[in-house]
Design a protein around this motif. Structure first.
Motif, short mmCIF file in Angstrom:
data_model
loop_
_atom_site.label_atom_id
_atom_site.label_comp_id
_atom_site.label_asym_id
_atom_site.label_seq_id
_atom_site.Cartn_x
_atom_site.Cartn_y
_atom_site.Cartn_z
N TYR A 259 90.46 -31.78 -80.51
CA TYR A 259 90.51 -30.54 -79.74
C TYR A 259 91.56 -30.69 -78.65
O TYR A 259 91.71 -31.76 -78.06
N SER A 260 92.26 -29.61 -78.36
CA SER A 260 93.26 -29.60 -77.29
C SER A 260 92.68 -28.88 -76.07
O SER A 260 91.87 -27.97 -76.22
N PHE A 261 93.12 -29.30 -74.90
CA PHE A 261 92.70 -28.61 -73.68
C PHE A 261 93.90 -28.41 -72.76
O PHE A 261 94.92 -29.08 -72.89
N THR A 262 93.78 -27.44 -71.87
CA THR A 262 94.83 -27.19 -70.89
C THR A 262 94.40 -27.72 -69.54
O THR A 262 93.20 -27.85 -69.26
N ILE A 263 95.39 -28.02 -68.71
CA ILE A 263 95.12 -28.50 -67.35
C ILE A 263 96.33 -28.14 -66.49
O ILE A 263 97.47 -28.19 -66.96
N ASP A 264 96.07 -27.77 -65.27
CA ASP A 264 97.14 -27.47 -64.32
C ASP A 264 97.99 -28.74 -64.14
O ASP A 264 97.44 -29.82 -63.90
N PRO A 265 99.32 -28.64 -64.26
CA PRO A 265 100.19 -29.83 -64.13
C PRO A 265 99.99 -30.58 -62.81
O PRO A 265 100.10 -31.81 -62.78
N TYR A 266 99.70 -29.86 -61.74
CA TYR A 266 99.46 -30.49 -60.43
C TYR A 266 98.27 -31.45 -60.52
O TYR A 266 98.35 -32.61 -60.10
N TYR A 267 97.16 -30.98 -61.08
CA TYR A 267 95.96 -31.81 -61.18
C TYR A 267 96.16 -32.94 -62.20
O TYR A 267 95.64 -34.05 -62.02
N LYS A 268 96.91 -32.65 -63.24
CA LYS A 268 97.18 -33.69 -64.24
C LYS A 268 97.90 -34.87 -63.60
O LYS A 268 97.53 -36.02 -63.80
N GLN A 269 98.93 -34.58 -62.80
CA GLN A 269 99.68 -35.65 -62.12
C GLN A 269 98.79 -36.41 -61.15
O GLN A 269 98.87 -37.64 -61.04
N MET A 270 97.94 -35.67 -60.42
CA MET A 270 97.03 -36.34 -59.48
C MET A 270 96.13 -37.34 -60.20
O MET A 270 95.98 -38.48 -59.76
N LEU A 271 95.53 -36.93 -61.32
CA LEU A 271 94.61 -37.80 -62.03
C LEU A 271 95.34 -38.95 -62.72
O LEU A 271 94.87 -40.09 -62.70
N LEU A 272 96.49 -38.67 -63.34
CA LEU A 272 97.24 -39.74 -64.00
C LEU A 272 97.66 -40.83 -63.03
O LEU A 272 97.73 -42.01 -63.38
N ASN A 273 97.97 -40.43 -61.80
CA ASN A 273 98.43 -41.40 -60.79
C ASN A 273 97.32 -41.92 -59.87
O ASN A 273 97.57 -42.80 -59.05
N GLY A 274 96.13 -41.35 -60.00
CA GLY A 274 95.03 -41.78 -59.12
C GLY A 274 95.22 -41.32 -57.69
O GLY A 274 94.79 -41.98 -56.76
#
Length: 196
Positions: free
Chosen positions: A157-172
């Motif tokens: 399954y694919s999901f969408t996420i706001d790029p801002y939050y994606k960067q925050m989570l990927l970088n901790g």
């Protein structure tokens, strides 16, 4: 916060709608001033009876779901009050990802601010995950970079996420960490401001 990218784990199927923040962490457990220590009280009134004995029928008390880092639920997860203790409790219990068809807005935002990845899948996709997970413990892979949830039974399954939050989570990063990305510019501004 710890970075999140790939989470491989058994998931806990919580087949309930409108799970509110008081059910996630009940008001009598909000006396701590730290963000830790709340996990032991997550879903307390569902996990334990009035005498404090474990409710064997509740999914989180079943041994096959003990190591779950992913929680799958139904619509409107995290509704109710805006208490930030709810994501604190979920994270402290060990969940890094929560999957549901919809989330209450404040809870959804609080997840990102506290290092939890909330994923919105369709109702049909969540129903399938819940059905399969209740039949037997199932492992899935959540890949934030690819924005996919891959099951052990052959579905992705694919999901969408706001790029801002994606960067925050990927970088901790939390919002304070994000501010520190601009530390040089802030220092330069302060130096110039003092000169005036």
């Amino acid at each position: 916060m710890e970075p999140i990218n790939i989470v491989n784990s058994i998931y806990a199927p919580l087949d309930r709608k409108n799970v509110d923040t008081d059910q996630i962490i009940s008001k009598e457990f909000l006396k701590r001033i730290e963000r830790t220590g709340f996990g032991q009280y997550v879903f307390y009134h569902w996990r334990f009876d009035k005498d404090g004995k474990p409710n064997e029928d509740f999914v989180l008390n079943k041994p096959e779901y003990n190591s779950a880092e992913i929680l799958v639920a139904q619509d409107n997860f995290g509704c109710g009050s805006s208490r930030e203790h709810a994501p604190w409790a979920i994270l402290d219990y060990g969940f890094r990802v929560v999957i549901a068809p919809s989330f209450a807005d404040i809870f959804h935002n609080n997840c990102f601010k506290n290092g939890i990845l909330p994923i919105k899948l369709t109702e049909a996709e969540c129903d399938e995950l819940l059905e399969k997970g209740l039949e037997k413990a199932q492992a899935i892979e959540v890949n934030l970079e690819q924005q996919t949830v891959t099951t052990g039974y052959g579905k992705t399954y694919s999901f969408t996420i706001d790029p801002y939050y994606k960067q925050m989570l990927l970088n901790g990063w939390d919002e304070i960490s994000l501010t520190f990305q601009y530390e040089d510019q802030i220092a330069a501004y302060e130096k110039k401001r003092i000169a005036y």
